[in-house]
Design a protein around this motif. Structure first.
Motif, short mmCIF file in Angstrom:
data_model
loop_
_atom_site.label_atom_id
_atom_site.label_comp_id
_atom_site.label_asym_id
_atom_site.label_seq_id
_atom_site.Cartn_x
_atom_site.Cartn_y
_atom_site.Cartn_z
N THR A 1 12.95 4.66 5.69
CA THR A 1 11.50 4.28 6.03
C THR A 1 10.75 4.69 4.73
OG1 THR A 1 11.79 4.70 8.24
CG2 THR A 1 9.57 4.69 7.47
N LEU A 2 9.92 3.63 4.40
CA LEU A 2 9.00 4.05 3.15
C LEU A 2 7.60 4.27 3.73
CD1 LEU A 2 10.02 1.40 0.25
CD2 LEU A 2 10.71 3.85 0.49
N GLU A 3 6.83 4.99 3.03
CA GLU A 3 5.46 5.26 3.14
C GLU A 3 4.71 3.90 2.64
OE1 GLU A 3 3.74 7.93 4.56
OE2 GLU A 3 5.52 9.23 4.61
N PHE A 4 3.62 3.80 3.63
CA PHE A 4 2.93 2.57 3.15
C PHE A 4 2.34 2.36 1.70
CE2 PHE A 4 -1.37 0.33 2.54
CZ PHE A 4 -1.12 -0.87 3.29
N SER A 5 2.06 3.52 1.14
CA SER A 5 1.64 3.57 -0.55
C SER A 5 2.77 3.17 -1.47
CB SER A 5 1.29 5.02 -0.79
OG SER A 5 2.33 6.07 -0.47
N ASP A 6 3.91 3.69 -0.72
CA ASP A 6 5.37 3.23 -1.72
C ASP A 6 5.43 1.77 -1.53
OD1 ASP A 6 5.63 5.90 -2.52
OD2 ASP A 6 6.79 6.46 -0.79
#
Length: 466
Positions: free
Chosen positions: A120-125
């Motif tokens: 799972t990636l952060e939205f910013s990433d």
């Protein structure tokens, strides 16, 4: 026309669901066969991977697959791929601009999605990854709600949730073509179905069986152990005409005790026809009737395009057929009144499969498929257990594990020739065609395993002082 022909040689990426892994390849192959196309994976193909790259297809082929598949989530026209983002950029810059330009015009709208498998990636990433793709010549306007074209950056972090790498193992970028039919699994769930029983088939597996059988519009499909008709529901969804038989009078007529919690008896409209009506496919329903699968009731002819069934194993449903071990004389004429219940006797699994294959050899059209479940005791399983017939070719053999010691295998066979007189003696010339008698002990072995497990749990409780 030249552009259309050249685009037919593009590479496509399938994103597959990570359940029912054994069933995915036969499903995709069967759906390609309906289009007359072979399965041509790219180099480094891994069957258990969630991403498959396929060659030799057109966009129409891909859309046709996705209109049926419940194993595939999405399909993309693959524009670039690589082990790193740098390799991906190099690959994308090599992609012919004439293939990209129709989807990057000034008057078009688009959106880029970022999908990561097993991480799972952060939205910013995600935003950073999209911004890093500014080297692509997009001239249109971004539209998040209703874009004309959707593109996707897909990162594969492997299949081990306990060992997730920092960087992806592989990266793909492509234009979204279509989604699969995973929604059918939810919309046709047996939890919300009008008429169910103890052995109603899971919706996802029902659709997989229909796809393995290459069921298509206007086909005639038969289930000799129809039960509550779950397989008929799936086949009717693909616009095939459906019919079936079952020895259980109460099930066929929707009578007796209900399988639902807090409901003692079945309602007046709980039957197979009502199930098809629920999903808007009642017009594909021919009929079902009470019949013994071991007794021939059909005229000798190739009637069915597909035979799809889940025979009883003797666990939740008994394996019975009409008849008696006693030397009964012929009853007096007129003794069979409406309330008569015929005497039944055990119907061994080896006999069930022998009869099923013989029936299929005689009543399938040439090229028609038989798809059925075969229960096995895992410690003893070997390929020789699979029933064979001279007129049927084995297409696929997929395992669904039921417990540590039992499983069932989805067997798909295709009719390759019409039956001959000598076929009934094939088992004498070739032992492969002999019934495997070990199937008859499946019930005893199944409950033997259950008892052993219960015994171990009791001993563990005693040791822990519980």
């Amino acid at each position: 026309m030249a552009t259309t022909n050249s685009r037919s040689c593009l590479q496509y990426l399938l994103h597959l669901a990570q359940d029912n892994l054994d069933f995915r390849l036969p499903e995709i192959k069967a759906l390609l066969a309906l289009r007359g196309k072979p399965f041509q994976p790219s180099e480094n193909f891994k069957e258990k991977s969630p991403f498959w790259c396929l060659d030799g297809l057109s966009e129409e082929d891909v859309r046709s697959i996705m209109a049926r598949s419940v194993c595939a989530k999405s399909a993309f026209e693959l524009w670039g791929h690589g082990r790193t983002h740098s390799e991906l950029r190099t690959s994308l810059l090599k992609y012919p601009s004439e293939y990209m330009s129709p989807f990057m015009q000034k008057d078009s709208t688009y959106r880029i999605n970022v999908y990561t498998f097993n991480k799972t990636l952060e939205f910013s990433d995600r935003i950073k990854r999209i911004d890093a793709m500014e080297y692509l010549p997009f001239e249109g306007t971004v539209s998040l709600k209703n874009p004309q074209h959707v593109f996707c950056l897909l990162e594969d972090y492997g299949t081990d949730p306990n060992n997730i790498p920092e960087h992806p193992n592989y990266i793909y970028f492509g234009r979204w073509i279509a989604d699969g039919q995973r929604e059918l699994i939810r919309s046709h769930s047996v939890k919300n179905r009008h008429f169910i029983g103890n052995t109603s088939m899971d919706a996802g597996l029902s659709f997989i069986m229909a796809n393995h059988a290459k069921v298509k519009e206007n086909d005639l499909v038969f289930d000799p152990f129809v039960g509550t008709g779950s397989l008929l529901v799936a086949c009717s969804q693909f616009r095939a005409y459906v019919c079936g038989t079952d020895i259980d009078y109460n099930t066929i007529h929707g009578k007796g005790r209900s399988s639902r919690k807090n409901q003692k008896w079945r309602g007046p409209d709980e039957n197979i026809r009502a199930n098809l009506r629920q999903y808007g496919t009642e017009k594909m329903y021919l009929d079902v009737m009470v019949s013994d699968a071991s007794k021939p009731v059909w005229r000798t002819a190739a009637l069915f395009d597909a035979i799809i069934t889940d025979p009883p194993y003797g666990i939740r449903e008994s394996t019975r057929r009409t008849g008696s071990h006693k030397d009964n004389t012929k009853p007096a004429e007129g003794i069979y009144v409406e309330s008569h219940v015929p005497v039944s006797q055990a119907y061994h699994l080896s006999d069930i499969f022998t009869d099923l294959l013989n029936f299929s050899a005689h009543h399938l059209v040439m090229g028609g498929r038989l798809v059925y479940w075969l229960p096995v005791y895992r410690p003893e399983y070997c390929e020789e257990m699979i029933p064979l017939h001279p007129c049927l070719r084995l297409i696929s053999n997929c395992e669904q594990t039921l417990s540590s010691h039992t499983s069932r295998r989805l067997i798909t066979m295709e009719k390759i020739k019409e039956p001959e007189e000598l076929d009934s003696l094939a088992h004498l010339a070739d032992p492969r065609f002999s019934p495997y008698q070990g199937h008859n002990a499946f019930r005893e072995k199944y409950f033997s395993g259950v008892n052993k497990r219960c015994g171990k749990e009791d001993n563990k409780s005693a040791v822990n002082g519980e």
